[in-house]
Write a protein that holds these residues in place. Sequence first.
Motif, PDB file in Angstrom:
ATOM      1  N   ASN A  17      39.012  52.634  45.957  1.00 10.40           N
ATOM      2  CA  ASN A  17      37.942  51.650  46.115  1.00 10.40           C
ATOM      3  C   ASN A  17      38.346  50.281  45.592  1.00 10.40           C
ATOM      4  OD1 ASN A  17      35.085  52.752  47.096  1.00 10.40           O
ATOM      5  ND2 ASN A  17      36.125  54.410  46.009  1.00 10.40           N
ATOM      6  N   ALA A  18      39.128  50.261  44.501  1.00  8.94           N
ATOM      7  CA  ALA A  18      39.583  48.977  43.961  1.00  8.94           C
ATOM      8  C   ALA A  18      40.521  48.286  44.942  1.00  8.94           C
ATOM      9  CB  ALA A  18      40.278  49.188  42.619  1.00  8.94           C
ATOM     10  N   ILE A  19      41.476  49.034  45.497  1.00  4.63           N
ATOM     11  CA  ILE A  19      42.405  48.448  46.476  1.00  4.63           C
ATOM     12  C   ILE A  19      41.653  48.015  47.728  1.00  4.63           C
ATOM     13  CG2 ILE A  19      44.369  48.929  47.982  1.00  4.63           C
ATOM     14  CD1 ILE A  19      45.420  50.815  45.827  1.00  4.63           C
ATOM     15  N   GLY A  20      40.749  48.878  48.199  1.00  3.94           N
ATOM     16  CA  GLY A  20      39.957  48.530  49.374  1.00  3.94           C
ATOM     17  C   GLY A  20      39.105  47.297  49.145  1.00  3.94           C
ATOM     18  N   ALA A  21      38.553  47.174  47.938  1.00 10.79           N
ATOM     19  CA  ALA A  21      37.733  46.007  47.611  1.00 10.79           C
ATOM     20  C   ALA A  21      38.563  44.736  47.612  1.00 10.79           C
ATOM     21  CB  ALA A  21      37.063  46.195  46.257  1.00 10.79           C
ATOM     22  N   VAL A  22      39.788  44.817  47.060  1.00 14.02           N
ATOM     23  CA  VAL A  22      40.665  43.645  47.044  1.00 14.02           C
ATOM     24  C   VAL A  22      41.017  43.220  48.469  1.00 14.02           C
ATOM     25  CG1 VAL A  22      42.971  42.839  46.425  1.00 14.02           C
ATOM     26  CG2 VAL A  22      41.619  44.108  44.758  1.00 14.02           C
ATOM     27  N   VAL A  23      41.349  44.190  49.315  1.00 13.64           N
ATOM     28  CA  VAL A  23      41.663  43.884  50.720  1.00 13.64           C
ATOM     29  C   VAL A  23      40.454  43.258  51.405  1.00 13.64           C
ATOM     30  CG1 VAL A  23      42.226  44.888  52.966  1.00 13.64           C
ATOM     31  CG2 VAL A  23      43.409  45.684  50.919  1.00 13.64           C
ATOM     32  N   ASN A  24      39.284  43.847  51.199  1.00 13.11           N
ATOM     33  CA  ASN A  24      38.065  43.348  51.828  1.00 13.11           C
ATOM     34  C   ASN A  24      37.751  41.921  51.393  1.00 13.11           C
ATOM     35  OD1 ASN A  24      35.595  43.502  53.309  1.00 13.11           O
ATOM     36  ND2 ASN A  24      34.518  43.969  51.412  1.00 13.11           N
ATOM     37  N   ILE A  25      37.846  41.659  50.096  1.00  7.78           N
ATOM     38  CA  ILE A  25      37.552  40.323  49.574  1.00  7.78           C
ATOM     39  C   ILE A  25      38.593  39.313  50.040  1.00  7.78           C
ATOM     40  CG2 ILE A  25      37.324  38.955  47.473  1.00  7.78           C
ATOM     41  CD1 ILE A  25      34.993  40.935  48.178  1.00  7.78           C
ATOM     42  N   ALA A  26      39.862  39.729  50.067  1.00  8.39           N
ATOM     43  CA  ALA A  26      40.926  38.825  50.515  1.00  8.39           C
ATOM     44  C   ALA A  26      40.726  38.428  51.972  1.00  8.39           C
ATOM     45  CB  ALA A  26      42.295  39.484  50.327  1.00  8.39           C
ATOM     46  N   VAL A  27      40.386  39.400  52.805  1.00  7.55           N
ATOM     47  CA  VAL A  27      40.144  39.111  54.223  1.00  7.55           C
ATOM     48  C   VAL A  27      38.959  38.171  54.383  1.00  7.55           C
ATOM     49  CG1 VAL A  27      39.390  40.147  56.398  1.00  7.55           C
ATOM     50  CG2 VAL A  27      41.196  41.241  55.072  1.00  7.55           C
ATOM     51  N   ALA A  28      37.897  38.428  53.626  1.00  8.25           N
ATOM     52  CA  ALA A  28      36.704  37.579  53.713  1.00  8.25           C
ATOM     53  C   ALA A  28      37.023  36.147  53.287  1.00  8.25           C
ATOM     54  CB  ALA A  28      35.586  38.157  52.855  1.00  8.25           C
ATOM     55  N   LEU A 190      34.556  31.388  46.304  1.00 15.43           N
ATOM     56  CA  LEU A 190      35.501  32.152  45.495  1.00 15.43           C
ATOM     57  C   LEU A 190      34.768  32.921  44.403  1.00 15.43           C
ATOM     58  CD1 LEU A 190      38.382  32.917  44.736  1.00 15.43           C
ATOM     59  CD2 LEU A 190      38.514  30.806  43.386  1.00 15.43           C
ATOM     60  N   MET A 191      33.802  32.282  43.757  1.00 20.43           N
ATOM     61  CA  MET A 191      33.030  32.935  42.707  1.00 20.43           C
ATOM     62  C   MET A 191      32.241  34.125  43.263  1.00 20.43           C
ATOM     63  SD  MET A 191      32.141  33.006  39.516  1.00 20.43           S
ATOM     64  CE  MET A 191      32.602  31.386  38.869  1.00 20.43           C
ATOM     65  N   VAL A 192      31.607  33.932  44.408  1.00 17.85           N
ATOM     66  CA  VAL A 192      30.827  35.008  45.024  1.00 17.85           C
ATOM     67  C   VAL A 192      31.732  36.182  45.393  1.00 17.85           C
ATOM     68  CG1 VAL A 192      29.469  35.654  47.059  1.00 17.85           C
ATOM     69  CG2 VAL A 192      28.969  33.522  45.845  1.00 17.85           C
ATOM     70  N   GLU A 193      32.913  35.892  45.942  1.00 18.27           N
ATOM     71  CA  GLU A 193      33.843  36.964  46.319  1.00 18.27           C
ATOM     72  C   GLU A 193      34.320  37.731  45.085  1.00 18.27           C
ATOM     73  OE1 GLU A 193      34.086  37.838  49.218  1.00 18.27           O
ATOM     74  OE2 GLU A 193      33.665  36.126  50.487  1.00 18.27           O
ATOM     75  N   LEU A 194      34.584  37.024  43.988  1.00 20.47           N
ATOM     76  CA  LEU A 194      35.021  37.688  42.765  1.00 20.47           C
ATOM     77  C   LEU A 194      33.915  38.574  42.195  1.00 20.47           C
ATOM     78  CD1 LEU A 194      37.019  34.820  40.995  1.00 20.47           C
ATOM     79  CD2 LEU A 194      37.946  36.867  42.105  1.00 20.47           C
ATOM     80  N   VAL A 195      32.686  38.084  42.244  1.00 16.78           N
ATOM     81  CA  VAL A 195      31.558  38.897  41.777  1.00 16.78           C
ATOM     82  C   VAL A 195      31.401  40.131  42.669  1.00 16.78           C
ATOM     83  CG1 VAL A 195      29.049  38.970  41.502  1.00 16.78           C
ATOM     84  CG2 VAL A 195      30.331  36.984  40.703  1.00 16.78           C
ATOM     85  N   THR A 196      31.556  39.950  43.974  1.00 16.63           N
ATOM     86  CA  THR A 196      31.473  41.080  44.906  1.00 16.63           C
ATOM     87  C   THR A 196      32.550  42.111  44.609  1.00 16.63           C
ATOM     88  OG1 THR A 196      30.592  39.614  46.627  1.00 16.63           O
ATOM     89  CG2 THR A 196      31.446  41.743  47.340  1.00 16.63           C
TER      90      THR A 196
END
Length: 217
Positions: A17-28, A190-196
């Motif tokens: 989930n952590a890796i998936g979250a990083v990929v998801n946030i990076a793409v967004a 960037l702040m919103v993505e980090l919080v997400t």
Amino acid sequence: MDSDERPSIGSQWIKANAIGAVVNIAVAFVAFLTGQVLGVSEPGASTVVQVGFVAIATAALAFGLFALGYLSGVVLRTKLPAFPMRNWLALYVMLGVIFGLISSVAWLTPENSQDVGPVDTDIVVGLAVGAAIAGAAISAAVGALQALILRPAAEGLGLWIGCCALAGVFFVLIVPAVLYGPQSSFAQELMVELVTLVVTILAAVILLPAANRLRPR
């Protein structure tokens, strides 16, 4: 063997989930930056460019959630031999399209250069309570759909929806990030993505007892 398996499944679940979250946030965030480069939020932006951007950004965000769904699904499949991966991924893609459309259309809004200034405490509390309730409701609905997909393959789904609802409460963290964080579109996004990212990882931790409780049907 069961006692040896649980820690392994737990660490795999958090890691996936952590890796998936990083990929998801990076793409967004890359999608957001693409919109900034194209100037889609400028007053005189071309409608054709904006429509094209919404389509591409929606597809990108759908892919981001697809990656998150795939990685978490791989872990669940090790625990549930009959895990319905196709339906699981279809749900994540559908959610990606919905949230992708909402996000990409929001990114078309021109940036407001005015400083927000102090926000009344009552308004902050009201927004926080609303965000917590909305987050819990949306996450509970998503959890119910996930449980429906898992039901043919798993037993012990009693905790799943409740844990999802509890995890959704943490979306309240978006409120201070938006109100008290940087106000420029780039820094605020960037702040919103980090919080997400933080909320997604917290959600994985909260769901861990429910994931451990799953048993093959």
